[in-house]
Write an enzyme that holds these catalytic residues in place. Sequence first.
Site, PDB file in Angstrom:
ATOM      1  N   THR A 122       3.072   4.311   9.949  1.00  0.00           N
ATOM      2  CA  THR A 122       3.988   4.761   8.895  1.00  0.00           C
ATOM      3  C   THR A 122       3.912   6.263   8.611  1.00  0.00           C
ATOM      4  O   THR A 122       4.570   6.743   7.690  1.00  0.00           O
ATOM      5  CB  THR A 122       3.691   3.990   7.600  1.00  0.00           C
ATOM      6  OG1 THR A 122       2.289   4.129   7.293  1.00  0.00           O
ATOM      7  CG2 THR A 122       4.011   2.514   7.748  1.00  0.00           C
ATOM      8  N   GLU A 123       3.147   7.004   9.397  1.00  0.00           N
ATOM      9  CA  GLU A 123       2.923   8.418   9.086  1.00  0.00           C
ATOM     10  C   GLU A 123       4.212   9.225   9.012  1.00  0.00           C
ATOM     11  O   GLU A 123       4.361  10.086   8.138  1.00  0.00           O
ATOM     12  CB  GLU A 123       1.972   9.042  10.118  1.00  0.00           C
ATOM     13  CG  GLU A 123       0.521   8.612   9.977  1.00  0.00           C
ATOM     14  CD  GLU A 123       0.195   7.353  10.752  1.00  0.00           C
ATOM     15  OE1 GLU A 123      -0.996   7.050  10.929  1.00  0.00           O
ATOM     16  OE2 GLU A 123       1.152   6.636  11.168  1.00  0.00           O
ATOM     17  N   SER A 124       5.152   8.973   9.941  1.00  0.00           N
ATOM     18  CA  SER A 124       6.375   9.790   9.944  1.00  0.00           C
ATOM     19  C   SER A 124       7.157   9.626   8.646  1.00  0.00           C
ATOM     20  O   SER A 124       7.878  10.538   8.233  1.00  0.00           O
ATOM     21  CB  SER A 124       7.258   9.423  11.144  1.00  0.00           C
ATOM     22  OG  SER A 124       7.747   8.098  11.037  1.00  0.00           O
ATOM     23  N   LEU A 126       5.847   9.544   5.795  1.00  0.00           N
ATOM     24  CA  LEU A 126       5.128  10.306   4.767  1.00  0.00           C
ATOM     25  C   LEU A 126       5.169  11.800   5.043  1.00  0.00           C
ATOM     26  O   LEU A 126       4.499  12.581   4.352  1.00  0.00           O
ATOM     27  CB  LEU A 126       3.671   9.840   4.691  1.00  0.00           C
ATOM     28  CG  LEU A 126       3.418   8.390   4.267  1.00  0.00           C
ATOM     29  CD1 LEU A 126       1.945   8.064   4.378  1.00  0.00           C
ATOM     30  CD2 LEU A 126       3.921   8.148   2.857  1.00  0.00           C
TER      31      LEU A 126
END
Length: 245
Positions: A122-124, A126
């Site tokens: 899910t980093e992208s 954030l």
Amino acid sequence: MTLLAPTVHDRGIATLTLDSPANRNALSARLVGELAEALDACAADASVRAVVLTHTGNTFCAGADLTAPPDPHELVALMRRLVALPKPVVARVTGHVRAGGLGLLGACDISVAGPESSFALTESRLGLAPAVISLPLLPRLDARAAARYYLTGERFDAAEAARVGLVSVAADDADKALEPVLDGLRRASPQGLAASKELVTATVLRSFDRHAEDLIARSAALFASDDAREGMTAFLERRDPAWVL
């Protein structure tokens, strides 16, 4: 109170259990430190043939703890410790795995996931990127699948995780699927396991040695950015970040 349950020993298998349900076993500085110490103890214990890494609650690991994050060097050292440990590390996953938790999972040698498990990078979403966790992930993941899930942050299930190389086995019963794996490890000699593990982890360890410092610097720059501040604030406030269309 520790964030790691007491180690359980059973016929050469040491089980380490992430036990911080209040933050969904997120990788805080404290949990990273406790897990590193436990792995070192297992490495030094001649009675331990292999390590099982599992969890309490419905989440294996939710990624980095945004309220008490670990030092990036310590997180990288923990993942490298898992890869370089001279004893096999087997992940037992019966819950959700997100972001940095996938780095922990990718650093394990063998992994079994049950039907309740789900996965997402899910980093992208954030304003970040899966930087340091790429060290164990990219050498092992299907390249097309890595591109899709790195970029979109989509959630996927255990069957897809097995198809793309994130986990070894997707099973209806994780414990039953673990039985032949643990039996095989108990039948192997400690020397044979250590030498065999060196062969299968050589490429991953080269990834750490060549790229760790660059990815740590890249991760730090992203965390200090305006996008990341907005993304993490939106996450903590349970709202969409400003860039969502």
